[in-house]
Design a protein around this motif. Structure first.
Motif, mmCIF file in Angstrom:
data_model
loop_
_atom_site.group_PDB
_atom_site.id
_atom_site.type_symbol
_atom_site.label_atom_id
_atom_site.label_comp_id
_atom_site.label_asym_id
_atom_site.label_seq_id
_atom_site.Cartn_x
_atom_site.Cartn_y
_atom_site.Cartn_z
ATOM 1 N N THR A 163 -31.527 -29.248 9.493
ATOM 2 C CA THR A 163 -32.275 -29.952 10.535
ATOM 3 C C THR A 163 -31.525 -31.215 10.966
ATOM 4 O OG1 THR A 163 -34.401 -29.119 9.756
ATOM 5 C CG2 THR A 163 -34.440 -31.100 11.116
ATOM 6 N N ARG A 169 -32.794 -26.492 4.317
ATOM 7 C CA ARG A 169 -33.514 -26.648 5.591
ATOM 8 C C ARG A 169 -33.424 -28.094 6.084
ATOM 9 N NH1 ARG A 169 -37.825 -23.277 3.263
ATOM 10 N NH2 ARG A 169 -37.658 -21.187 4.160
ATOM 11 N N THR A 170 -33.584 -29.031 5.154
ATOM 12 C CA THR A 170 -33.505 -30.444 5.525
ATOM 13 C C THR A 170 -32.117 -30.788 6.053
ATOM 14 O OG1 THR A 170 -35.151 -31.055 3.857
ATOM 15 C CG2 THR A 170 -33.716 -32.803 4.680
ATOM 16 N N THR A 222 -30.429 -34.213 -0.580
ATOM 17 C CA THR A 222 -29.682 -33.023 -0.153
ATOM 18 C C THR A 222 -28.302 -32.927 -0.804
ATOM 19 O OG1 THR A 222 -28.732 -34.188 1.762
ATOM 20 C CG2 THR A 222 -30.848 -33.042 2.091
ATOM 21 N N ALA A 228 -30.808 -38.427 3.749
ATOM 22 C CA ALA A 228 -31.640 -37.653 2.816
ATOM 23 C C ALA A 228 -30.856 -37.448 1.526
ATOM 24 C CB ALA A 228 -32.032 -36.311 3.434
ATOM 25 N N GLU A 276 -35.251 -25.505 0.286
ATOM 26 C CA GLU A 276 -35.861 -26.567 1.084
ATOM 27 C C GLU A 276 -34.851 -27.656 1.435
ATOM 28 O OE1 GLU A 276 -38.790 -26.551 2.483
ATOM 29 O OE2 GLU A 276 -39.044 -24.531 1.645
#
Length: 290
Positions: free
Chosen positions: A224, A220-221, A201, A198, A217
């Motif tokens: 996870t 959070r990514t 991030t 990702a 957000e």
């Protein structure tokens, strides 16, 4: 005595070329994050240049016996001060000389406790990670500075939506800061992989980035993805020290792992893929200058 089939009069030129190509391959691997699309290709290229470098280094020995003498010259005497050396002239291949040297070195390193200090090769009950040998990617990698860093065998396996990473190293190599070194390495590998999976991030891993509201957000990514990682430690056997393979449970603080728990799960056997990976050489043997 048997001639060395790899001997070449221009061995010094071949060696310089091979060393440069190997250095470039190492740089390429260092720049390729764990699990990236080009990771496997970079590791295969590194293996090819490592083999070429070994061949170039072997090219300086006219006879098999010369190479055998070089290998065994580096082998220290046994604890009683005596060493029984083979007849170097009797070796008929490079592989035969290397196999004899490895057997002698293994006997010295593990001593009489070799058989009782090794884990049995086999998949631990209840563990699915590292079960498919053809899906496990293993490579030696150095972390930290050349002077105070540590070289580990990193094995990666993606299974059932989780990322399993095993760090193998010899007993004592982490010294007094064992917990901190393991935590830092695990955090580095996770951060590299999260930003590969990702890329958006990246701001989270900048100084103070995981405390900024605008990154909510992205945090959070990252969290996870971090939750999908599982880390393991494989302590390679040493004389009088038993081999160990364990799951290391850790918490995640937003950008790094914390509080490693070494007692989370200590397995009684070692997956075949990790057993075979640990048997591969860490590097090509170094030779003295001409």
């Amino acid at each position: 005595m048997t001639a060395n089939p790899l001997y070449a009069t221009n061995w010094s030129l071949r060696l310089a070329t091979a060393e440069a190509e190997y250095a470039n391959a190492q740089a390429r691997c260092a720049a390729t994050a764990l699990g990236a699309p080009g990771y496997q290709a970079a590791q295969e290229h590194l293996a090819a240049t490592r083999a070429a470098l070994k061949a170039a280094r072997l090219a300086r020995f006219p006879l098999i016996a010369d190479y055998a003498a070089f290998l065994f010259a580096d082998l220290p005497a046994d604890e009683d001060g005596f060493s029984v050396l083979p007849d170097f002239a009797a070796f008929t291949s490079l592989a035969e000389a290397e196999a004899a040297y490895e057997r002698a070195r293994q006997r010295q390193r593990l001593g009489l406790l070799a058989q009782t200090s090794r884990l049995q090769a086999g998949q631990p009950p209840g563990l699915t990670a590292f079960a498919m040998a053809d899906e496990v990617v293993s490579t030696w990698r150095h972390f930290g500075s050349a002077e105070s860093g540590i070289t580990c065998l990193v094995s990666f396996h993606e299974s059932a939506g989780r990322y399993h990473v095993c760090l193998a190293h010899h007993w004592g190599r982490l010294h007094r800061q064992s917990n901190e070194a393991f935590r830092r390495i695990a955090s580095q590998l996770a951060a590299e992989s999260i930003q590969l999976l990702a890329p958006e991030t990246a701001p989270v891993f900048e100084p103070g980035g995981h405390h900024q509201a605008r990154n909510r957000e992205l945090i959070r990514t990252a969290n996870t993805l971090a939750g999908k990682f599982r880390f393991y430690r494989h302590l390679l056997p040493e004389q009088s020290l038993r081999e160990e393979f364990a799951f290391v449970e850790m918490g995640w603080n937003g950008t790094a792992f914390v509080d490693p728990d070494w007692s989370a799960a200590l397995y009684r056997s070692l997956p075949e893929a990790l057993y075979l990976a640990a048997a591969t050489p860490q590097s090509v043997p170094s030779l003295p200058e001409a």
